[in-house]
Write an enzyme that holds these catalytic residues in place. Structure first.
Site, PDB file in Angstrom:
ATOM      1  N   ASP A 106      41.418  -9.708  10.180  1.00  0.00           N
ATOM      2  CA  ASP A 106      42.426 -10.595   9.379  1.00  0.00           C
ATOM      3  C   ASP A 106      42.873 -12.162  10.321  1.00  0.00           C
ATOM      4  O   ASP A 106      42.537 -11.996  11.398  1.00  0.00           O
ATOM      5  CB  ASP A 106      43.840  -9.884   9.436  1.00  0.00           C
ATOM      6  CG  ASP A 106      43.644  -8.762   8.592  1.00  0.00           C
ATOM      7  OD1 ASP A 106      42.875  -8.829   7.827  1.00  0.00           O
ATOM      8  OD2 ASP A 106      44.589  -7.743   8.579  1.00  0.00           O
TER       9      ASP A 106
HETATM   10  N1  URA Z   1      42.957  -3.387  10.303  1.00  0.00           N
HETATM   11  C1  URA Z   1      43.976  -4.536   9.731  1.00  0.00           C
HETATM   12  O1  URA Z   1      44.907  -4.174   9.267  1.00  0.00           O
HETATM   13  N2  URA Z   1      43.496  -5.626  10.185  1.00  0.00           N
HETATM   14  C2  URA Z   1      42.519  -6.240  10.983  1.00  0.00           C
HETATM   15  O2  URA Z   1      42.220  -7.198  11.074  1.00  0.00           O
HETATM   16  C3  URA Z   1      41.627  -5.074  11.216  1.00  0.00           C
HETATM   17  C4  URA Z   1      41.982  -3.738  11.079  1.00  0.00           C
END
Ligand code: URA
Length: 247
Positions: A106
């Protein structure tokens, strides 16, 4: 690839434009030419000397390369962004190959992300059945009990999907700040997997970092820097994925 013969769909997948399965469909659909002739035969053997064209575009025969980047938060895990935000490629400006990230983190998650121009390798690592372990460090709001956390192994339901952790550890708790640091290990990587899982338990994620991908760690890298994987590491990742295939 050396002068040896390879299957056409493998060569197309290795160029990074698509997966091997989709490359097979491209071939069946008559979208692929070898030396100016359309070929619809799966498994046609080709060498470096052959001219391969997909949808009128010649395949570039770049040597496969593999990098790991310590992605800072505030960066998009893609090659380009239409809103002009920073993307992972901005941190690999020194390389000539056309690489792409293997999976995503993310925007506000930091940590280890792999990049390659080898579509087949990317596909191998991303397929959930290959069960590559990813280890995250998550700072969460609140202090969950062991019993509450035990739900992570069974899995919690979010948007009709079961989200599981294969392991977790409480690293530290801060009663004053009302927060906990957890180490969470996943086999899969569904969209916002850790955040949705923890939201479902009632302990929202404040900060998230991916520390490990298979046996790869961020050791020696500072945020925003990258390094090439060694041939041994690439081989180990391949072996790990192939070993984990459930029959
Ligand atoms: N889980 C999440 O919530 N975000 C990420 O970027 C990776 C795993």
């Amino acid at each position: 690839m050396s002068e040896s013969l390879e299957r056409l769909q493998k060569v197309i997948a290795q160029s990074g434009i698509t997966s091997r399965r989709k490359a097979e469909q491209f071939i069946l659909d008559g979208r692929v030419k070898v030396n100016d002739e359309v070929t619809t035969v799966l498994g046609t053997k080709v060498s470096l000397k052959d001219k391969i064209v997909v949808d009128g575009v010649p395949l570039e025969k770049e040597a496969p390369v593999y990098y790991m980047l310590y992605k800072p938060k505030g960066v998009i895990s893609s090659v380009k962004d239409d809103k002009n935000r920073k993307v992972v490629m901005d941190y690999l400006a020194g390389i000539d190959e056309r690489v792409f990230p293997i999976g995503r983190l993310d925007y506000d998650t930091s940590g280890l992300i792999l990049l390659t121009n080898d579509g087949e390798f990317a596909h191998l690592l991303m397929h959930p059945k290959h069960e590559i372990k990813k280890v995250y460090m998550a700072k969460i709001k609140g202090i969950p009990s062991k019993k509450e956390l035990s739900r992570l192994r069974k899995g919690v339901i979010s948007n009709n999907e079961r989200l599981k952790a294969i392991d977790y550890n409480i690293v530290s708790t801060d009663k004053k700040a009302n927060s906990t640091v957890l180490e969470i290990t996943l086999h899969e990587g569904k969209n916002r997997h850790v955040k949705r899982m923890m939201e479902q338990l009632g302990y929202p994620v404040l900060k998230l970092k991916r520390e490990k991908y298979g046996m790869l760690t961020l050791k020696g890298l500072k945020t925003g820097t990258y390094r090439e994987l060694t041939p041994y590491e690439v081989k180990q990742m391949r072996n790990m994925a192939n070993q984990n295939v459930k029959q």
